[in-house]
Design an enzyme around this catalytic site. Sequence first.
Site, PDB file in Angstrom:
ATOM      1  N   ARG A  58     -55.559 -26.764  19.023  1.00 40.97           N
ATOM      2  CA  ARG A  58     -54.359 -26.468  18.216  1.00 40.97           C
ATOM      3  C   ARG A  58     -54.243 -24.959  18.056  1.00 40.97           C
ATOM      4  O   ARG A  58     -53.170 -24.383  18.159  1.00 40.97           O
ATOM      5  CB  ARG A  58     -54.414 -27.176  16.854  1.00 40.97           C
ATOM      6  CG  ARG A  58     -53.316 -26.668  15.904  1.00 40.97           C
ATOM      7  CD  ARG A  58     -53.047 -27.560  14.694  1.00 40.97           C
ATOM      8  NE  ARG A  58     -54.229 -28.174  14.132  1.00 40.97           N
ATOM      9  CZ  ARG A  58     -55.175 -27.537  13.428  1.00 40.97           C
ATOM     10  NH1 ARG A  58     -55.066 -26.243  13.201  1.00 40.97           N
ATOM     11  NH2 ARG A  58     -56.218 -28.194  12.958  1.00 40.97           N
ATOM     12  N   TYR A 111     -26.144 -25.549  17.749  1.00 38.62           N
ATOM     13  CA  TYR A 111     -26.689 -26.824  18.235  1.00 38.62           C
ATOM     14  C   TYR A 111     -26.854 -27.804  17.060  1.00 38.62           C
ATOM     15  O   TYR A 111     -27.362 -27.428  15.996  1.00 38.62           O
ATOM     16  CB  TYR A 111     -28.042 -26.551  18.901  1.00 38.62           C
ATOM     17  CG  TYR A 111     -28.780 -27.783  19.360  1.00 38.62           C
ATOM     18  CD1 TYR A 111     -28.348 -28.510  20.453  1.00 38.62           C
ATOM     19  CD2 TYR A 111     -29.909 -28.229  18.682  1.00 38.62           C
ATOM     20  CE1 TYR A 111     -29.019 -29.639  20.877  1.00 38.62           C
ATOM     21  CE2 TYR A 111     -30.596 -29.369  19.098  1.00 38.62           C
ATOM     22  CZ  TYR A 111     -30.142 -30.065  20.195  1.00 38.62           C
ATOM     23  OH  TYR A 111     -30.808 -31.188  20.604  1.00 38.62           O
ATOM     24  N   ASP A 184     -30.883 -18.087  19.890  1.00 38.12           N
ATOM     25  CA  ASP A 184     -31.246 -19.265  20.687  1.00 38.12           C
ATOM     26  C   ASP A 184     -30.748 -18.992  22.104  1.00 38.12           C
ATOM     27  O   ASP A 184     -29.547 -18.992  22.370  1.00 38.12           O
ATOM     28  CB  ASP A 184     -30.590 -20.513  20.089  1.00 38.12           C
ATOM     29  CG  ASP A 184     -30.992 -21.794  20.821  1.00 38.12           C
ATOM     30  OD1 ASP A 184     -31.312 -21.720  22.030  1.00 38.12           O
ATOM     31  OD2 ASP A 184     -30.961 -22.871  20.197  1.00 38.12           O
ATOM     32  N   LYS A 209     -34.921 -27.561  28.513  1.00 41.64           N
ATOM     33  CA  LYS A 209     -33.696 -27.419  29.282  1.00 41.64           C
ATOM     34  C   LYS A 209     -33.961 -26.611  30.551  1.00 41.64           C
ATOM     35  O   LYS A 209     -34.695 -27.061  31.408  1.00 41.64           O
ATOM     36  CB  LYS A 209     -32.610 -26.820  28.372  1.00 41.64           C
ATOM     37  CG  LYS A 209     -32.544 -27.470  26.979  1.00 41.64           C
ATOM     38  CD  LYS A 209     -32.131 -28.923  26.990  1.00 41.64           C
ATOM     39  CE  LYS A 209     -32.305 -29.635  25.659  1.00 41.64           C
ATOM     40  NZ  LYS A 209     -31.763 -28.973  24.478  1.00 41.64           N
TER      41      LYS A 209
HETATM   42  C1  LIG Z   1     -31.909 -29.003  23.076  1.00 42.59           C
HETATM   43  C2  LIG Z   1     -31.630 -27.785  22.281  1.00 42.59           C
HETATM   44  C3  LIG Z   1     -32.394 -27.461  21.156  1.00 42.59           C
HETATM   45  C4  LIG Z   1     -33.486 -28.372  20.627  1.00 42.59           C
HETATM   46  O1  LIG Z   1     -34.547 -28.445  21.500  1.00 42.59           O
HETATM   47  P1  LIG Z   1     -35.477 -29.764  21.667  1.00 42.59           P
HETATM   48  O2  LIG Z   1     -36.402 -29.341  22.770  1.00 42.59           O
HETATM   49  O3  LIG Z   1     -34.585 -30.894  22.008  1.00 42.59           O
HETATM   50  O4  LIG Z   1     -36.165 -29.956  20.364  1.00 42.59           O
HETATM   51  C5  LIG Z   1     -32.107 -26.280  20.502  1.00 42.59           C
HETATM   52  N1  LIG Z   1     -31.111 -25.456  20.911  1.00 42.59           N
HETATM   53  C6  LIG Z   1     -30.345 -25.746  21.974  1.00 42.59           C
HETATM   54  C7  LIG Z   1     -29.270 -24.809  22.370  1.00 42.59           C
HETATM   55  C8  LIG Z   1     -30.578 -26.912  22.699  1.00 42.59           C
HETATM   56  O5  LIG Z   1     -29.805 -27.194  23.741  1.00 42.59           O
END
Ligand SMILES: *Cc1c(COP(=O)(O)O)cnc(C)c1O
Length: 425
Positions: A58, A111, A184, A209
């Site tokens: 961890r 998001y 983000d 992603k």
């Molecule tokens: C998918 C997504 C998230 C969240 O991420 P997870 O891996 O699903 O927890 C946050 N910001 C954006 C822009 C996303 O597309």
Amino acid sequence: MTSSDAHDWSTAGFSTRAIHAGQAPEARTGAVVPPIHQVSTYKQDGVGGLRDGYEYSRSGNPTRHALEEALAAAEGGAAAFAFASGLAAEDALLRAVLRPGDHVVIGNDVYGGTYRLIARVLGPWGIDHTPVDMLDPDAVLAAIQPGRTRAIWAETPTNPLLGIADVEAIAVHARSTGAVLVVDNTFATPYLQQPLALGADAVVHSTTKYIGGHSDVVGGAVVVADGAQLPAGLDGPTGTTALRDAVGFLQNASGAVAGPFDAWLTLRGLKTLAVRMDRHQSNAERVTRFLLDHPGVTHVLYPGLPDHPGHDVAARQMTGFGGMVAFRTGDAESAVAVCGHTRVFTLAESLGGVESLIEHPGRMTHASVAATALEVPDDLVRLSVGIEDVDDLLADLAQALDAAGLGRVATGAGRGHAAGEDHQS
Ligand SMILES: *Cc1c(COP(=O)(O)O)cnc(C)c1O
């Protein structure tokens, strides 16, 4: 921390960093790929005699550290922290910079999961938020409550409307008010946009992603800028005010870390990010042109289009406009029908993988923000344009629009696609 990796990759190009930073050949065997250290604990050479700092996975794991070094190098940051999901990364960062009674400014089309985390998880713990139009730096400044606003949370491009935030302009307001600016960077990726160089204090990713890129792993990351500090007046949990120390503390103390295999898959994806993004983007441009010419499509949203509201800012702060495209069909039923008729585009949530995906945000990814300030139009369709052969993608969209009853709209019958006519060139 792991590293036998003495070489300084910081001046190398993007793909060289993504492929080599944190990833020196393994010392014993010369394995050119970091091994999957699927292990929870490490033998100590006498009490407290840790080998290379490893004690418990961890707190630290060599595979995760390899990913973290590569992500820090890719974003031009001082340190990166890998988490079990994008939302776990966001949660750790928000808790590092906010205390009960604090306020955060967020984009009005952030998001949905980020909104849910801030409004419904952190809200009851005393965190207040204001949604604003992030394309307008003056609106951001007006929403800042001096002394209370400790974070500005910008997503750019946004999901699913592909709104753009002017990172450089917002960074000026963050600095002048002592708030931290978080970007983000999931949609743009570090290949197309480097928010830390534009003045952001930290970047977050859903590595699920584009960085992972193959729809086979869920993960997240926080990357912290060199020298970034906690919001003005806040004490860190480890006696320093360095943002990286606070995030690192929370990564271990709340423990939502990326597992070794997930870290390894994500690192594998990162190596090919640049070549994938080039293809995502050229395919997205072709899809955009196709949709603009289609009589059944009323609006096309893509930051590369000259009449997109954030186009000029995007052109300035990004090196390309990415692989996400959204469009509107005029009514919810036809939008849902298009999503139900594609064969190459898979109907699914998520984005950024090699395979093309289609979805209806209003009923899928953004159902949780219905009836809030973040609600999206119900005739919106979102495409994550993959890296398949583009002619197959165009033919698939054509037949799905046809099957949804949108293909045979008489030309000039008033399904206003005037916006499209502006960029036929
Ligand atoms: C998918 C997504 C998230 C969240 O991420 P997870 O891996 O699903 O927890 C946050 N910001 C954006 C822009 C996303 O597309």
